[in-house]
Scaffold this motif. Structure first.
Motif, PDB file in Angstrom:
ATOM      1  N   ILE A 382       0.715  -1.192  -0.091  1.00  0.00           N
ATOM      2  CA  ILE A 382       0.003  -0.001  -0.197  1.00  0.00           C
ATOM      3  C   ILE A 382       0.813   1.211   0.041  1.00  0.00           C
ATOM      4  CG2 ILE A 382      -1.677   1.326   1.193  1.00  0.00           C
ATOM      5  CD1 ILE A 382      -2.680  -1.362   2.012  1.00  0.00           C
ATOM      6  N   LYS A 383       1.988   1.390   0.897  1.00  0.00           N
ATOM      7  CA  LYS A 383       2.748   2.380   0.914  1.00  0.00           C
ATOM      8  C   LYS A 383       3.566   2.624  -0.177  1.00  0.00           C
ATOM      9  CE  LYS A 383       6.564   4.060   3.717  1.00  0.00           C
ATOM     10  NZ  LYS A 383       7.600   3.673   4.986  1.00  0.00           N
ATOM     11  N   TRP A 384       4.008   1.595  -1.243  1.00  0.00           N
ATOM     12  CA  TRP A 384       4.624   1.725  -2.274  1.00  0.00           C
ATOM     13  C   TRP A 384       3.819   2.366  -3.523  1.00  0.00           C
ATOM     14  CZ3 TRP A 384       4.039  -0.197  -7.294  1.00  0.00           C
ATOM     15  CH2 TRP A 384       5.148  -0.134  -8.106  1.00  0.00           C
ATOM     16  N   LEU A 385       2.302   1.620  -3.416  1.00  0.00           N
ATOM     17  CA  LEU A 385       1.644   2.395  -4.258  1.00  0.00           C
ATOM     18  C   LEU A 385       1.157   3.752  -4.044  1.00  0.00           C
ATOM     19  CD1 LEU A 385      -1.436   0.825  -6.464  1.00  0.00           C
ATOM     20  CD2 LEU A 385      -2.406   2.480  -4.345  1.00  0.00           C
ATOM     21  N   LEU A 386       1.129   4.172  -3.048  1.00  0.00           N
ATOM     22  CA  LEU A 386       0.961   5.531  -2.646  1.00  0.00           C
ATOM     23  C   LEU A 386       1.937   6.509  -3.114  1.00  0.00           C
ATOM     24  CD1 LEU A 386      -0.740   5.411   0.880  1.00  0.00           C
ATOM     25  CD2 LEU A 386      -1.779   5.846  -1.210  1.00  0.00           C
ATOM     26  N   ARG A 387       3.261   5.899  -2.764  1.00  0.00           N
ATOM     27  CA  ARG A 387       4.533   6.512  -3.568  1.00  0.00           C
ATOM     28  C   ARG A 387       4.518   6.760  -4.869  1.00  0.00           C
ATOM     29  NH1 ARG A 387       7.766   3.951  -0.629  1.00  0.00           N
ATOM     30  NH2 ARG A 387       8.697   2.536  -2.238  1.00  0.00           N
ATOM     31  N   HIS A 388       4.215   5.762  -5.671  1.00  0.00           N
ATOM     32  CA  HIS A 388       4.342   5.659  -7.001  1.00  0.00           C
ATOM     33  C   HIS A 388       2.937   5.976  -7.961  1.00  0.00           C
ATOM     34  CE1 HIS A 388       7.646   3.340  -5.530  1.00  0.00           C
ATOM     35  NE2 HIS A 388       8.357   3.823  -6.625  1.00  0.00           N
ATOM     36  N   THR A 389       2.079   6.621  -7.297  1.00  0.00           N
ATOM     37  CA  THR A 389       0.662   6.930  -8.138  1.00  0.00           C
ATOM     38  C   THR A 389       0.416   8.339  -7.680  1.00  0.00           C
ATOM     39  OG1 THR A 389      -0.880   5.960  -6.566  1.00  0.00           O
ATOM     40  CG2 THR A 389      -0.074   4.882  -8.402  1.00  0.00           C
ATOM     41  N   MET A 390      -0.290   9.038  -8.639  1.00  0.00           N
ATOM     42  CA  MET A 390      -0.888  10.194  -8.234  1.00  0.00           C
ATOM     43  C   MET A 390      -2.371  10.061  -8.706  1.00  0.00           C
ATOM     44  SD  MET A 390      -1.119  13.345  -7.231  1.00  0.00           S
ATOM     45  CE  MET A 390       0.899  13.545  -6.908  1.00  0.00           C
TER      46      MET A 390
END
Length: 469
Positions: A382-390
């Motif tokens: 989840i943390k990775w997804l939040l960091r790599h999307t907008m």
């Protein structure tokens, strides 16, 4: 109403605002009055929305429009006095002994353009923020839902002075004239296509705009997550108002291995939520025949390019009654229109990508969505997804409900919009954050005035050296 009449109305509002900006007491009274008239006319509003659609669940209008609107009014009444307080900030050391602070002040007279899919909420919710911030306002509900537009016009205009809050109704030409007025702020909710026109119309006046648009909001399902729970929550969010919701999940990204189970679970959800769907008063109709035809064209285009369309109900769509039954669309490609434009209906394409990296790459290669839904229990992913999307907003393990969080901003980014509203962020949207510096009779800056003597040159050079990072 003609454009000259609109212009005259705006001039009267601006003049009234200059003479007597709404006080805290005026704002509180206006918010209370708005709450009262919505409650008193609740049944009229619900029936008008039903009439606009031909059939829309009264419970949906109550749950998705009336209730959140009233709760937002309550939230604003509780908090707006605190939002308006001046706030001191540390002063720059070389300007000592000055003090500095900022305070929010109303902009003046603002324009608010609502949207047909949730006419009551999307016209009156921005008004709550505008009132709390201390503005005057002119409303323009969507002409696509005329019955609810007229009820809103009647209850607003019969309860507020014209020079304070007023509602106008009319066709697309009136909307064009409305958006070209020199408002102190213009707020629009609608499609990306029309949003571009609104921004262009506002540009000659340098009118600041907030655009609450839409776009293709993906729902990404990780292979480890419960397909049954994901299907239930995705279909629930998708089928509110028959998919005619700006934050409805627009398409699914998941591994192909999940297709069969998701189809089974989605069918079960539709049968449970909407039994006998063609005769079900809780399943909404498409707003009009043009939108129905557009959805049919999307399906036809996808099918001609090799897509597999799966009916989630045993009953069939009907153009005569504007009933569009829920459908999944498999084997989709980027070339299909259904993957290029916002669907705004009960059609859910499934894009099969096996890895999370592929899913994120696909989302990032396309216009930024209004909402991003991700189904996973692993915090690290989840943390990775939040960091790599907008995206405009994110909801983990559910859909749609993030927009009901009054203490979170709601708004898009890029093609899905600009600016925010709801709660404090809505108050800020309709306010000027005005900086104030108060200088004392004795100030260090007095020693920096010309002429620049050798002593002053040394002082300035010293100041530059000690501020270097």
């Amino acid at each position: 109403m003609t454009k000259p009449e609109l212009s005259q109305l705006l001039r009267k509002q601006k003049s009234a605002f200059r003479n007597a900006p709404p006080s805290f007491e005026n704002r509180m009274e206006s918010l209370k009055r708005l709450s009262d008239i919505v409650e008193e006319n609740k049944d009229r509003l619900i029936e008008a929305v039903y009439k606009d659609f031909g059939l829309r669940a009264r419970e949906e209008t109550l749950f998705l429009e009336i209730f959140p609107l009233q709760d937002e009014i309550r939230h604003a009444m509780k908090n707006f006095r605190n939002w308006t307080k001046k706030r001191s900030v540390p002063g720059s050391w070389f300007l000592l002994p000055s003090s500095a602070y900022f305070q929010y002040q109303p902009l003046g007279s603002v324009g608010i353009m609502g949207a047909w899919n949730y006419q009551v909420l999307l016209t009156l919710s921005p008004l709550v923020d505008a009132i709390a911030a201390g503005n005057h306002a002119i409303l323009k509900p969507s002409e696509i839902a005329p019955a609810s537009a007229e009820v809103i016009k009647e209850i607003i205009n019969s309860n507020f002075p014209k020079e304070y809050i007023h509602c106008v109704t009319g066709d697309a030409e009136l909307a064009k004239d409305f958006s070209s007025l020199p408002f102190d702020h213009l707020f629009f909710t609608g499609s990306t296509r029309v949003g571009k026109l609104i921004m262009a119309a506002a540009a000659p006046n340098l009118t600041p705009v907030t655009l609450e648009l839409g776009g293709k909001s993906p729902a990404i399902i990780h292979s480890s997550y419960s397909v049954k729970l994901a299907a239930k929550r995705i279909m629930a969010g998708k089928l509110f108002n028959c998919g005619q919701t700006c934050v409805a999940p627009d398409y699914i990204i998941m591994p192909a291995a999940l297709n069969a189970e998701f189809e089974t679970q989605a069918k079960a959800v539709v049968e449970k939520f909407y039994p006998d769907i063609s005769n079900n008063e809780q399943y909404s109709q498409i707003i009009n025949e043009d939108h129905f035809d557009r959805l049919e064209d999307l399906l036809k285009d996808a099918q001609e390019q090799g897509a597999k369309i799966v009916e989630l109900s045993s009953q069939k769509s009907s153009k005569e009654t504007k009933l569009m039954t829920p459908k999944l669309v498999f084997n989709v490609t980027e070339k299909m229109q259904i993957m290029q434009e916002e669907i705004f209906g009960p059609i859910l394409p499934v894009l099969n990508l096996d890895s999370m990296e592929e899913a994120v790459s696909y989302v990032n290669e396309n216009p930024k969505p209004l909402a991003l839904y991700y189904f996973d229990d692993k915090k690290k992913r989840i943390k990775w997804l939040l960091r790599h999307t907008m995206s405009g907003g994110v909801l983990i393990n559910d859909t749609v409900y993030h927009l009901a969080q009054h203490n979170l901003p709601f708004g898009g980014v890029g093609a899905s919009g600009m600016g925010h509203y709801h709660g404090y962020d809505g108050f800020k949207t309709f306010s000027k954050k005005r900086p104030v510096m108060h200088q004392r009779s004795f100030a260090a800056s007095d020693f920096l005035h010309p002429p620049f003597t050798d002593a002053k040159k040394k002082l300035i050079k010293f100041m530059g050296s000690i501020t270097k990072v």
